[in-house]
Write an enzyme that holds these catalytic residues in place. Structure first.
Site, PDB file in Angstrom:
ATOM      1  N   PRO A 177       8.381  19.669  12.505  1.00 36.56           N
ATOM      2  CA  PRO A 177       9.662  19.977  11.867  1.00 36.56           C
ATOM      3  C   PRO A 177       9.664  19.709  10.369  1.00 36.56           C
ATOM      4  CG  PRO A 177       9.789  17.879  13.033  1.00 36.56           C
ATOM      5  CD  PRO A 177       8.466  18.474  13.382  1.00 36.56           C
TER       6      PRO A 177
ATOM      7  N   HIS B 194       0.826  -1.215   0.000  1.00 38.91           N
ATOM      8  CA  HIS B 194       0.000   0.000   0.000  1.00 38.91           C
ATOM      9  C   HIS B 194       0.857   1.261   0.000  1.00 38.91           C
ATOM     10  CE1 HIS B 194      -3.205   2.804   0.988  1.00 38.91           C
ATOM     11  NE2 HIS B 194      -4.082   1.825   0.857  1.00 38.91           N
TER      12      HIS B 194
ATOM     13  N   GLY C  26       8.640   9.176   9.404  1.00 36.49           N
ATOM     14  CA  GLY C  26       8.153   9.678   8.121  1.00 36.49           C
ATOM     15  C   GLY C  26       7.289  10.893   8.345  1.00 36.49           C
TER      16      GLY C  26
END
Length: 537
Positions: free
Chosen positions: A164, A82, A172
């Site tokens: 950030p 996916h 991720g």
């Protein structure tokens, strides 16, 4: 009524059961959150959780799940079929009851801000929560996936909305948003992943690119092979099932598969589905096959059968249809009583339930008898010539009978509202004013309920007349009793309007309702007489 919001976070872990269970526990242990579904895929290495609750609870549940994922998921080790770019890949919020998209978008923004600050992760907003149009679509945000994220974050255009602007290898990034109810729908293909993907490319809105769009709007789809099923699938997300429905997609996949000479072996719905989407499919197949089905349970069974929803695992409506999962028992204490208890309650030393509730019962009994006569005629061999006519008679009587049942309790509740006003203090001028306003409001409510009973009952007369005209002669007495009961129910509701109207101060309101109510009562008498005349011989 409670506000209910659904949250459907997707996590990049579908193989480690300990991690899957830990995230589930984090959601379950959040006060006010109800975990409805967990759907894990080994090939996709992804788990989709579905939970609901009130706004604050859902926000807390999503944050608890994100905290757990931060501890247990390491994207550096992740592989799966996916598309994904983060440990908590997406976290959408969806309005379910007594809320709207704007409130869900606000919760998505709150979640993004809190998650980014606490966990030090990049969060992008998408769909209805997006701050920029070019970030509305999830595939655009996730383009390049995890492997391309480090480079993407260097582009000022892709600075996260929160957190950030740097690559966090073990996490991720996360996309948080607000959207309509998305249906994840997989259709099983007895062929290869390549064939399934060709079908997906032909149908999905994006098609093969801007110069070759697909046929179906609001559909995202790809094709893959699922090892544990030993089948390929067209795996699709329907962004708006009212634009492209599940049955439309299913039928189009069947056409595409037939052109490739490959078989279709049912489908699966991943996670939760709205009742409306299932009933839309049922109505499609009812019309397509010229069927006659009224009961909701039977409609659902038909949709399950035609879509092949039991092909992978048993489709349990009470566990898969969100309307059933979050529904509360109807607040109908009188209607749910045994007949004996209701009669004894009416005969007790109490003014409620009274004539209004009994009138609703009588009207419902009347239309119910009409429905019964038509149903006893439909499907009988000797009356096959009347099949189409009986279908037209049965449906309205079936629906009106069910609509009248809640009026039994509504009438009593309406009377109680007036009594609350009557019991308010009336010593000062302000108290007197507040008391009068409450009593007037209560009286109008007490009038509106029997008025609705009258209008519902009145809408049944044409079908009742046809039931008398064409129905099974063996049921002659049933339709006679039904006509009398319906007339009496309407007449009784009219009397309740009259007695409550005497103290109404608003003369314009009074005149308008009385004129309509008198007309309905008169028509009831005329229609009852018409039916009895039809059945004289």
């Amino acid at each position: 009524m409670k506000k209910i919001i659904e949250c459907v976070p997707n996590f990049s872990e579908g193989r480690n059961q300990d991690v899957i269970n830990a995230i589930a526990r984090a959601i379950k242990e959040t006060s006010g959150c109800q975990l409805l579904d967990i759907d894990s895929g080994v090939s996709t290495n992804r788990t989709v959780y579905t939970f609901v609750g009130e706004p604050d609870s859902v926000l807390k549940g999503a944050l608890a799940a994100a905290r757990t994922a931060r501890k247990h998921i390491d994207m550096r080790k992740h592989k799966g079929e996916h598309p994904r770019f983060g440990a908590m890949d997406v976290c959408p919020f969806i309005p379910v009851a007594n809320t709207d998209m704007e409130e869900c978008a606000d919760i998505a923004r709150k979640f993004g801000k809190k998650a980014a600050e606490e966990l030090q992760i990049p969060v992008f907003l998408y769909e209805e929560a997006a701050e920029y149009d070019y970030r509305r679509k999830l595939p655009d945000i996730r383009y390049g996936e995890y492997e391309g994220l480090a480079q993407k974050l260097k582009d000022p255009k892709w600075k996260p909305d929160f957190g950030p602007a740097e690559f966090i290898p073990e996490w991720g990034a996360t996309a948080a948003g607000a959207r309509m109810f998305l249906i994840a729908f997989n259709i099983n293909i007895l062929g290869t992943s390549n064939q399934a993907h060709r079908i997906a490319l032909n149908l999905r809105e994006a098609g093969r690119g801007e110069d070759q769009p697909g046929r179906l709007k609001e559909v995202k789809a790809i094709g893959w092979f699922v090892d544990e099923y030993n089948m390929a699938q067209v795996t699709a997300n329907l962004s708006n099932y009212r634009v492209t429905s599940i049955h439309h997609l299913f039928e189009e996949v069947k056409k595409e598969a037939a052109a490739l000479n490959v078989g279709v072996a049912g489908s699966e719905l991943v996670g939760i589905v709205p009742l409306e989407a299932i009933l839309m499919a049922a109505d499609f197949y009812i019309k397509k096959d010229n069927l006659f089905i009224l009961d909701e349970d039977q409609k659902i069974r038909l949709a399950i059968d035609r879509l092949g929803l039991n092909s992978i695992a048993t489709f349990e409506p009470n566990e898969k249809i969100i309307d059933y999962i979050v529904s509360e028992p109807p607040d109908e204490p009188l209607a749910q009583m045994s007949l004996r208890d209701f009669i004894l309650e009416v005969g007790s030393r109490s003014s409620a339930p009274g004539g209004g509730s009994v009138s609703a019962v009588l009207a419902a009994m009347g239309t119910g008898l009409g429905a019964m006569v038509a149903k006893l005629t439909w499907g009988v061999r000797k009356y096959e010539a009347l099949d189409a006519k009986m279908r037209k008679i049965i449906q309205p009587l079936h629906e009106i009978t069910r609509a009248l049942i809640p009026m039994i309790d509504e009438d009593t509740r309406a009377f109680n509202e007036y009594m609350e006003g009557l019991q308010m203090p009336g010593n000062t001028d302000k108290e007197k004013k507040d008391r009068l306003e409450k009593m007037q409001k209560g009286l109008k409510t007490a009038i509106s309920v029997p008025f609705k009973t009258m209008k519902l009952g009145d809408s049944a007369w044409d079908a009742m007349c046809d039931a008398a005209r064409y129905g099974n002669p063996a049921s002659k007495s049933d339709i006679q009793v039904g006509a009398r009961a319906l007339e009496t129910g309407i007449w009784g509701a009219y009397q309740n309007i009259l007695i409550n109207m005497k103290d109404i101060k608003d003369q314009d309101y009074k005149a308008g309702i009385l004129e309509q109510a008198e007309s309905l009562a008169k028509r009831a008498g005329e229609k009852c007489t018409e039916i009895l005349e039809l059945l004289k011989n």
